[in-house]
Design a protein around this motif. Structure first.
Motif, PDB file in Angstrom:
ATOM      1  N   VAL A  48       0.852  -1.195  -0.053  1.00  0.00           N
ATOM      2  CA  VAL A  48      -0.016   0.168   0.034  1.00  0.00           C
ATOM      3  C   VAL A  48       0.770   1.059  -0.131  1.00  0.00           C
ATOM      4  CG1 VAL A  48      -1.723   1.329   1.123  1.00  0.00           C
ATOM      5  CG2 VAL A  48      -1.770  -1.261   1.206  1.00  0.00           C
ATOM      6  N   GLU A  82       0.905   5.385  -0.092  1.00  0.00           N
ATOM      7  CA  GLU A  82      -0.010   6.640   0.120  1.00  0.00           C
ATOM      8  C   GLU A  82       0.924   7.697   0.734  1.00  0.00           C
ATOM      9  OE1 GLU A  82      -2.541   6.205   3.794  1.00  0.00           O
ATOM     10  OE2 GLU A  82      -1.214   4.625   4.513  1.00  0.00           O
ATOM     11  N   ILE A 106       2.167   6.973   8.203  1.00  0.00           N
ATOM     12  CA  ILE A 106       1.830   5.423   8.307  1.00  0.00           C
ATOM     13  C   ILE A 106       0.799   5.219   9.233  1.00  0.00           C
ATOM     14  CG2 ILE A 106       3.777   4.887   9.923  1.00  0.00           C
ATOM     15  CD1 ILE A 106       4.449   2.482   8.087  1.00  0.00           C
ATOM     16  N   GLY A 136      -3.167   2.540   4.332  1.00  0.00           N
ATOM     17  CA  GLY A 136      -2.504   1.201   4.748  1.00  0.00           C
ATOM     18  C   GLY A 136      -2.931   0.444   5.727  1.00  0.00           C
ATOM     19  N   GLU A 137      -3.061   1.294   7.153  1.00  0.00           N
ATOM     20  CA  GLU A 137      -3.828   0.968   8.147  1.00  0.00           C
ATOM     21  C   GLU A 137      -5.208   0.523   7.799  1.00  0.00           C
ATOM     22  OE1 GLU A 137      -2.928   2.823  11.673  1.00  0.00           O
ATOM     23  OE2 GLU A 137      -0.925   1.923  11.899  1.00  0.00           O
ATOM     24  N   ARG A 146       3.205  -5.021   2.908  1.00  0.00           N
ATOM     25  CA  ARG A 146       3.971  -3.923   3.114  1.00  0.00           C
ATOM     26  C   ARG A 146       3.468  -2.541   3.159  1.00  0.00           C
ATOM     27  NH1 ARG A 146       6.132  -8.028   4.670  1.00  0.00           N
ATOM     28  NH2 ARG A 146       8.232  -8.647   4.401  1.00  0.00           N
ATOM     29  N   GLN A 147       3.967  -1.363   3.658  1.00  0.00           N
ATOM     30  CA  GLN A 147       3.465  -0.197   3.386  1.00  0.00           C
ATOM     31  C   GLN A 147       4.768   0.870   3.113  1.00  0.00           C
ATOM     32  OE1 GLN A 147       1.180  -0.222   7.569  1.00  0.00           O
ATOM     33  NE2 GLN A 147       0.625   1.820   6.292  1.00  0.00           N
ATOM     34  N   ALA A 181       4.629   4.837   3.184  1.00  0.00           N
ATOM     35  CA  ALA A 181       4.055   5.897   3.709  1.00  0.00           C
ATOM     36  C   ALA A 181       4.955   6.728   4.309  1.00  0.00           C
ATOM     37  CB  ALA A 181       2.931   5.576   4.838  1.00  0.00           C
TER      38      ALA A 181
END
Length: 336
Positions: free
Chosen positions: A272, A274, A278, A283-284, A300-301, A303
């Motif tokens: 994700v 953005e 974070i 993402g969350e 994975r993120q 951010a």
């Protein structure tokens, strides 16, 4: 405000202070000037209920274009964001459709309670359109709305939208005007990149759209990070990595069905991406959806970090905090 040096690196030009407020468009990229302002003018020609409001930021939210065309429907409220949103709520109660503009930091932080109590709780038909979302300003934490999605998506009744480019902004404006209820829209202003027209993209409130498919990694993104994801996918293709890009412009409500269907496909890393801290953003939101639904891909993120960001030139900051095209591609290759 902490500043960072913008001295030239080998092979790169020295960046000037103007890069702190520069367009996010790459050199030579197609752009469209003030897509929000022009779209609102076009909408207002057929809808007498549409009005434009701002708190001393008409020029910097592209609302000055509307003001020139419809001066009798333009309200300059001065440097008083609480008044802006309280008045917008009152006008909505009388049957108008106000588009209220300011910077995202002022809506999400300075006027949060007024939006909460007078617009969201009353379910008023106000469209809140806010410039400088996330890391689109180099002027430090006072101007960087890195927490706005977390704050606004937590507000009951609030629809939250993060468009990618000028092509999408032009479609979002009439779509949210037709949608009944409060809307918070992140705004890219000035010379805005044009990207999604090449993919035949159409915006629909509450819908995620697959922009390109791929078997190795699924990048789920919103806002300008969809542009970065598409650019990174081209870079990754040079390393024989096949990347899909799922664009999620509506942060709330999420398109649960599409996200779950794509994330459940086997063999793909899910990333994700953005332009937001974070904490508490797209993402969350997606991680929670996947966990609650029993879908467990490698996840994975990409951010912004949970910290107050530096001031400096935007290209430097985007590299530093991992949201440039180069950094998106590098992180995904590292995870793979």
């Amino acid at each position: 405000m902490t500043s960072i040096k913008t001295a030239a690196q080998p092979g790169k030009p020295r960046l000037t202070t103007s890069a702190m407020i520069a367009s996010i468009a790459a050199e030579g990229q197609r752009t469209k000037a003030a897509p929000f302002g022009h779209a609102l003018v076009e909408l207002a020609r057929s809808r007498a209920d549409v009005i434009g409001m701002t708190a001393d930021l008409g020029k910097y939210t592209d609302l000055h274009i509307f003001a020139k065309e419809f001066p009798e429907r333009y309200y300059q409220m001065g440097m008083a964001e609480q008044l802006l949103f309280g008045a917008a709520s009152g006008l909505a109660a009388e049957g108008f459709t106000p588009f209220a503009t300011t910077y995202a930091v002022f809506a999400s932080r300075r006027a949060y309670d007024f939006i909460h109590q007078t617009i969201a709780e009353e379910d008023r038909n106000v469209k809140i359109v806010c410039a400088l979302p996330g890391l689109t300003s180099g002027y430090g934490p006072s101007h960087q709305a890195t927490e706005d999605l977390a704050l606004l998506r937590a507000m009951p009744n609030m629809t939250v939208i993060d468009p990618c480019d000028a092509h999408e902004i032009a479609q979002v404006v009439p779509a949210i005007a037709a949608y009944k209820g409060p809307v918070y829209m992140r705004l890219l202003r000035g010379q805005v990149p044009v990207v999604l027209d090449e993919y035949g993209y159409r915006f629909d409130v509450g819908k995620a759209k697959m922009i390109r498919d791929g078997k190795d990694v699924l990048i789920i993104s919103s806002g300008l990070m969809t542009m970065r994801a598409l650019e990174a996918a081209q870079v990754l293709a040079g390393d024989r990595v096949d990347a899909a890009v799922l664009h999620v412009p509506t942060i709330k409500p999420l398109d649960n069905e599409t996200i779950l269907s794509e994330a459940a496909k086997p063999g793909r890393l899910v990333v994700v991406a953005e332009n937001h801290t974070i904490v508490g953003g797209l993402g969350e939101a997606i991680a929670g959806l996947l966990m609650r639904s029993g879908v467990h891909p490698a996840f994975r993120q990409i951010a912004l970090p949970d910290e107050f960001l530096d001031a400096g030139a935007l290209p430097t900051l985007h590299d530093r905090y991992g949201i440039s095209t180069t950094e998106v591609a590098r992180q995904i290759k590292q995870w793979l």
